[in-house]
Motif scaffolding. Structure first.
Motif, PDB file in Angstrom:
ATOM      1  N   TYR A  10      44.586  51.964  24.270  1.00  0.00           N
ATOM      2  CA  TYR A  10      45.468  50.874  24.675  1.00  0.00           C
ATOM      3  C   TYR A  10      44.720  49.542  24.655  1.00  0.00           C
ATOM      4  O   TYR A  10      43.512  49.496  24.892  1.00  0.00           O
ATOM      5  CB  TYR A  10      45.959  51.086  26.116  1.00  0.00           C
ATOM      6  CG  TYR A  10      46.804  52.305  26.333  1.00  0.00           C
ATOM      7  CD1 TYR A  10      48.186  52.209  26.433  1.00  0.00           C
ATOM      8  CD2 TYR A  10      46.228  53.567  26.464  1.00  0.00           C
ATOM      9  CE1 TYR A  10      48.969  53.332  26.654  1.00  0.00           C
ATOM     10  CE2 TYR A  10      47.008  54.694  26.676  1.00  0.00           C
ATOM     11  CZ  TYR A  10      48.367  54.569  26.779  1.00  0.00           C
ATOM     12  OH  TYR A  10      49.140  55.684  26.998  1.00  0.00           O
ATOM     13  N   THR A  11      45.458  48.468  24.446  1.00  0.00           N
ATOM     14  CA  THR A  11      44.949  47.132  24.741  1.00  0.00           C
ATOM     15  C   THR A  11      45.362  46.838  26.173  1.00  0.00           C
ATOM     16  O   THR A  11      46.552  46.802  26.497  1.00  0.00           O
ATOM     17  CB  THR A  11      45.528  46.082  23.773  1.00  0.00           C
ATOM     18  OG1 THR A  11      45.105  46.414  22.456  1.00  0.00           O
ATOM     19  CG2 THR A  11      45.025  44.694  24.127  1.00  0.00           C
ATOM     20  N   TYR A  12      44.359  46.676  27.032  1.00  0.00           N
ATOM     21  CA  TYR A  12      44.553  46.477  28.473  1.00  0.00           C
ATOM     22  C   TYR A  12      44.447  44.988  28.777  1.00  0.00           C
ATOM     23  O   TYR A  12      43.495  44.329  28.348  1.00  0.00           O
ATOM     24  CB  TYR A  12      43.473  47.255  29.230  1.00  0.00           C
ATOM     25  CG  TYR A  12      43.381  46.912  30.691  1.00  0.00           C
ATOM     26  CD1 TYR A  12      44.094  47.631  31.634  1.00  0.00           C
ATOM     27  CD2 TYR A  12      42.583  45.853  31.130  1.00  0.00           C
ATOM     28  CE1 TYR A  12      44.015  47.309  32.984  1.00  0.00           C
ATOM     29  CE2 TYR A  12      42.497  45.527  32.472  1.00  0.00           C
ATOM     30  CZ  TYR A  12      43.222  46.258  33.394  1.00  0.00           C
ATOM     31  OH  TYR A  12      43.148  45.936  34.720  1.00  0.00           O
ATOM     32  N   ARG A  13      45.419  44.475  29.510  1.00  0.00           N
ATOM     33  CA  ARG A  13      45.392  43.078  29.947  1.00  0.00           C
ATOM     34  C   ARG A  13      45.772  43.015  31.417  1.00  0.00           C
ATOM     35  O   ARG A  13      46.791  43.577  31.825  1.00  0.00           O
ATOM     36  CB  ARG A  13      46.381  42.246  29.139  1.00  0.00           C
ATOM     37  CG  ARG A  13      46.056  42.172  27.664  1.00  0.00           C
ATOM     38  CD  ARG A  13      47.124  41.380  26.909  1.00  0.00           C
ATOM     39  NE  ARG A  13      46.817  41.331  25.497  1.00  0.00           N
ATOM     40  CZ  ARG A  13      47.400  42.091  24.569  1.00  0.00           C
ATOM     41  NH1 ARG A  13      48.338  42.964  24.922  1.00  0.00           N
ATOM     42  NH2 ARG A  13      47.062  41.971  23.310  1.00  0.00           N
ATOM     43  N   SER A  14      44.940  42.332  32.199  1.00  0.00           N
ATOM     44  CA  SER A  14      45.276  42.143  33.610  1.00  0.00           C
ATOM     45  C   SER A  14      45.385  40.651  33.893  1.00  0.00           C
ATOM     46  O   SER A  14      44.773  39.817  33.221  1.00  0.00           O
ATOM     47  CB  SER A  14      44.255  42.825  34.523  1.00  0.00           C
ATOM     48  OG  SER A  14      42.946  42.412  34.229  1.00  0.00           O
ATOM     49  N   PHE A  15      46.197  40.344  34.911  1.00  0.00           N
ATOM     50  CA  PHE A  15      46.602  38.974  35.191  1.00  0.00           C
ATOM     51  C   PHE A  15      46.484  38.658  36.677  1.00  0.00           C
ATOM     52  O   PHE A  15      46.889  39.453  37.519  1.00  0.00           O
ATOM     53  CB  PHE A  15      48.071  38.771  34.785  1.00  0.00           C
ATOM     54  CG  PHE A  15      48.362  39.194  33.382  1.00  0.00           C
ATOM     55  CD1 PHE A  15      48.204  38.311  32.331  1.00  0.00           C
ATOM     56  CD2 PHE A  15      48.784  40.488  33.095  1.00  0.00           C
ATOM     57  CE1 PHE A  15      48.462  38.695  31.030  1.00  0.00           C
ATOM     58  CE2 PHE A  15      49.043  40.886  31.799  1.00  0.00           C
ATOM     59  CZ  PHE A  15      48.883  39.991  30.760  1.00  0.00           C
ATOM     60  N   PHE A  16      45.940  37.465  36.975  1.00  0.00           N
ATOM     61  CA  PHE A  16      45.963  36.988  38.355  1.00  0.00           C
ATOM     62  C   PHE A  16      47.418  36.851  38.784  1.00  0.00           C
ATOM     63  O   PHE A  16      48.290  36.494  37.987  1.00  0.00           O
ATOM     64  CB  PHE A  16      45.268  35.629  38.485  1.00  0.00           C
ATOM     65  CG  PHE A  16      43.786  35.696  38.318  1.00  0.00           C
ATOM     66  CD1 PHE A  16      42.984  36.311  39.266  1.00  0.00           C
ATOM     67  CD2 PHE A  16      43.178  35.129  37.207  1.00  0.00           C
ATOM     68  CE1 PHE A  16      41.615  36.370  39.119  1.00  0.00           C
ATOM     69  CE2 PHE A  16      41.805  35.177  37.041  1.00  0.00           C
ATOM     70  CZ  PHE A  16      41.026  35.797  38.001  1.00  0.00           C
ATOM     71  N   GLU A  17      47.675  37.093  40.058  1.00  0.00           N
ATOM     72  CA  GLU A  17      49.036  37.064  40.589  1.00  0.00           C
ATOM     73  C   GLU A  17      49.379  35.653  41.060  1.00  0.00           C
ATOM     74  O   GLU A  17      49.442  35.363  42.255  1.00  0.00           O
ATOM     75  CB  GLU A  17      49.165  38.097  41.691  1.00  0.00           C
ATOM     76  CG  GLU A  17      48.950  39.509  41.156  1.00  0.00           C
ATOM     77  CD  GLU A  17      48.777  40.558  42.230  1.00  0.00           C
ATOM     78  OE1 GLU A  17      48.284  40.232  43.344  1.00  0.00           O
ATOM     79  OE2 GLU A  17      49.109  41.711  41.955  1.00  0.00           O
ATOM     80  N   VAL A  18      49.593  34.760  40.113  1.00  0.00           N
ATOM     81  CA  VAL A  18      49.914  33.357  40.378  1.00  0.00           C
ATOM     82  C   VAL A  18      51.428  33.207  40.334  1.00  0.00           C
ATOM     83  O   VAL A  18      52.034  33.434  39.276  1.00  0.00           O
ATOM     84  CB  VAL A  18      49.257  32.432  39.323  1.00  0.00           C
ATOM     85  CG1 VAL A  18      49.659  30.985  39.549  1.00  0.00           C
ATOM     86  CG2 VAL A  18      47.757  32.608  39.335  1.00  0.00           C
TER      87      VAL A  18
END
Length: 144
Positions: A10-18
Motif C-alpha cells: 500500500y501507499t500509506y499517507r497520514s495526516f495531522f488532524e487540522v
C-alpha cells in the motif's frame, strides 16, 4: 471480504488532524510511506512500514497486528522501529477498517482508513517527538 484480502503493498499517507481549511495540502502531511502486509489464516498480520530502501536494505517499522471480519474488516496494528536503526525507538499504534467498495464505482482501489497514535516518545532534545500525537491515515493498495 476476507481478512486475507488485506495482504499486499500500500501507499500509506497520514495526516495531522487540522479542522480548518488549508491553502497548502502539505500542511496536513504527517507521513507518506510504503506499507507491506502479510495476513495469516485467522487474521494475524505481519509486515513493515518502509521509511526508505536502498543498497543497505530497508529502514522501517516492523508491523504486527490482528484483523477481524464481520460487517467489514477491522484491524489493529503495532509498529516498532527496527533494532539498531535511527528509528529503533519508534512505537506507533494503528486502528482501522477497510473502506467499502461502491458497486457502481470506477477505478476504485482497496483503501484502509483509520487513526494512528504515537505510543512512546522518540528522539531527544529539540528532536523529541512526544507520545500522544495522533493522525488520520489512508493506505491505498497498489497493483500486485
Amino acid at each position: 471480504m476476507d481478512t486475507a484480502d488485506l495482504a499486499g503493498t500500500y501507499t500509506y499517507r497520514s495526516f495531522f488532524e487540522v479542522p480548518e481549511p488549508v491553502d497548502d495540502f502539505n500542511l496536513l502531511r504527517f507521513a507518506q510511506l510504503e506499507l507491506r502486509l502479510s495476513v495469516e489464516p485467522g487474521g494475524a498480520i505481519s509486515g513493515i512500514l518502509v521509511f526508505s530502501e536502498d543498497g543497505d536494505g530497508l529502514l522501517g517499522m516492523d508491523i504486527t497486528g490482528k484483523a477481524t471480519s464481520g460487517s467489514g474488516v477491522h484491524f489493529t496494528l503495532t509498529g516498532r522501529g527496527q533494532p539498531h536503526t535511527p528509528i529503533s525507538d519508534f512505537h506507533y499504534e494503528y486502528e482501522g477498517i477497510v473502506l467499502p467498495h461502491w458497486a457502481e464505482g470506477r477505478n476504485q482501489r482497496q483503501t484502509l482508513a483509520g487513526t494512528v497514535l504515537r505510543a512512546e516518545d522518540h528522539g531527544s532534545g529539540d528532536d523529541l517527538a512526544p507520545a500522544g500525537q495522533t493522525a488520520g491515515f489512508l493506505a491505498v493498495k497498489r497493483d500486485a
